[in-house]
Design an enzyme around this catalytic site. Structure first.
Site, mmCIF file in Angstrom:
data_model
loop_
_atom_site.group_PDB
_atom_site.id
_atom_site.type_symbol
_atom_site.label_atom_id
_atom_site.label_comp_id
_atom_site.label_asym_id
_atom_site.label_seq_id
_atom_site.Cartn_x
_atom_site.Cartn_y
_atom_site.Cartn_z
ATOM 1 N N GLU A 98 -10.385 -1.704 5.263
ATOM 2 C CA GLU A 98 -9.357 -2.211 6.116
ATOM 3 C C GLU A 98 -9.909 -2.545 7.417
ATOM 4 O OE1 GLU A 98 -4.624 -0.818 7.261
ATOM 5 O OE2 GLU A 98 -6.217 0.616 6.706
ATOM 6 N N TYR A 139 0.653 4.800 0.421
ATOM 7 C CA TYR A 139 -0.023 5.839 0.984
ATOM 8 C C TYR A 139 0.941 6.901 1.778
ATOM 9 C CZ TYR A 139 -4.789 4.238 0.188
ATOM 10 O OH TYR A 139 -5.965 3.689 -0.216
ATOM 11 N N ASN A 199 -3.237 7.766 16.698
ATOM 12 C CA ASN A 199 -4.484 7.962 17.660
ATOM 13 C C ASN A 199 -4.892 9.621 17.496
ATOM 14 O OD1 ASN A 199 -4.537 5.470 18.683
ATOM 15 N ND2 ASN A 199 -4.027 5.837 20.843
ATOM 16 N N GLN A 250 1.016 -1.187 -0.007
ATOM 17 C CA GLN A 250 0.155 0.010 0.029
ATOM 18 C C GLN A 250 0.857 1.290 -0.101
ATOM 19 O OE1 GLN A 250 -2.336 0.392 3.595
ATOM 20 N NE2 GLN A 250 -3.928 1.637 2.674
#
Length: 388
Positions: free
Chosen positions: A244, A128, A368, A126
């Site tokens: 995901e 990204y 987070n 991936q």
């Protein structure tokens, strides 16, 4: 289709019959922080699964899957984890790219790319995150320009899981010069085995390297290898992230439960459980795991109804924080001996590896801090954070 319990029994029986012989030693191998373990053997195992029709079980039959219901998919992932079967090597292709191509890909793209995912002939990573666009995906600087019948890609991606084992990467790149933020991005399928692509492993706290930097310097891919229209990359990329948070999280929680049980056993053996504070933290860990499971089941109810609720947004931040705290608790249960490597030069035991790698849980796949912003702004409707 068979009932859920019949399906579960079938899965359990197949795993019991096949995790034997050359594959018996693979039980418990691989996973976060341990992807280096027996990779070639795990790849052979997954191809063995594919030959028996046990990859992509939730995909429609027309694309090579089993067309399993949501409940059956949950049963599959739970039984797979309960059997202590090895960590999957093809999960990015199976759980992320495959569903994305079914939703946004052309018939030609599905015909070209889905069968090799089902058969585990091609592995995906991936593309990204970037050095200046980690959690802030809209800030990507990797660019792609049309050159006749091809896209030419230049830029850098980082924290690219398993890029060193993959043949392909789905890359979010800026295809409209001068565009900013979410506008002007496109979603490209780029082969890694070509001039102009360099993969550099990143050594982690655990001493292993499952993440990588990937450098594109004039790498090429056919113009047809764009998913969605040019400029629609943000929409497609967000859909991939939605996939995901799928049913595999239930299997993940079985692994968490196994870790917690092993830690409870250790605390009883070495006397740490005699400490009332440690006992309280162990009890809170058990309560937290139950909360994660029930939230995941609630999330899947929303997925089945076609409208995932806010529980989909809080799931990642909750399990990541819980797992990081479990690693910290494990070190306290181990005591002072937990600070010593089992051997030289850097031979870690399972608890040390859990503690070190779980520090990344609250960073990868959305930190987070970013998850809290998403929950506040998009779920609760609070005013957006002031940005320059």
């Amino acid at each position: 289709m068979s009932s859920v319990e019949e399906f579960r029994t079938e899965v359990r029986g197949w795993l019991r019959a096949n995790l034997t012989g050359e594959f018996a030693a693979l039980r418990g191998r691989g996973g976060p922080g341990r992807e280096h373990e027996a990779f070639a053997e795990r790849l052979a195992w997954e191809r063995h699964m594919a030959a028996a029709g046990w990859t992509c079980v939730g995909w429609p039959e027309q694309y090579g899957g089993r067309g399993a219901t949501l409940e059956q998919q949950v049963a599959f992932h739970e039984e797979y984890a309960l059997a202590d079967a090895p960590a999957r090597v093809n999960h990015i292709g199976e759980q992320l790219l495959g569903p994305t191509l079914m939703a946004f890909g052309t018939p030609e793209q599905r015909e070209r790319f889905l069968p090799p995912i089902v058969a585990v002939r091609e592995l995906w990573c991936q593309g990204y995150s970037e050095p200046d666009a980690g959690s802030d995906l809209a800030g990507v600087r990797t660019r792609a320009e049309r050159d006749g019948g091809e896209w030419v890609v230049s830029g850098q991606k980082t924290w690219t899981s398993l890029a060193h084992e993959s043949q392909w990467c789905f890359v979010v790149a800026r295809t409209e010069p001068g565009s900013v933020r979410r506008r002007g991005l496109s979603y490209l399928l780029v082969p890694l085995d070509q001039p102009g692509v360099e993969v550099r492993p990143i050594t982690q706290l655990t001493g292993t390297s499952e993440f990588n930097e990937v450098f594109f310097d004039g790498a090429r891919t056919p113009a047809s290898h764009i998913v969605g229209a040019p400029g629609e990359g943000w929409k497609v990329a967000m859909a991939t992230l939605g996939f995901e948070r799928g049913v595999s999280t239930l299997g993940q929680q079985v692994g968490f439960r196994r870790e917690l049980q092993a830690l409870l056993d250790l605390a009883r053996r070495n006397g740490a459980a005699e400490d009332p504070v440690v006992r309280d933290r162990l009890a809170r860990a058990w309560i937290g795991l139950e909360t994660i499971r029930f939230n995941a089941l609630r999330m899947l109810e929303g997925v089945a109804a076609g409208a995932p609720g806010p529980e989909a947004s809080i799931g990642k931040i909750y399990w990541a924080t819980w797992h990081r705290e479990l690693g910290e608790l494990a070190m306290d249960v181990c005591g002072a001996g937990g600070m010593l490597a089992a051997g030289g030069p850097y031979d870690l035991d399972d608890w040390q590896r859990l503690f070190l790698f779980s520090r990344a849980d609250t960073i990868y796949a959305g930190s987070n801090e970013i998850q809290r912003d998403i929950i506040a702004e998009r779920v609760l409707g609070l005013p957006k954070e002031v940005r320059p």
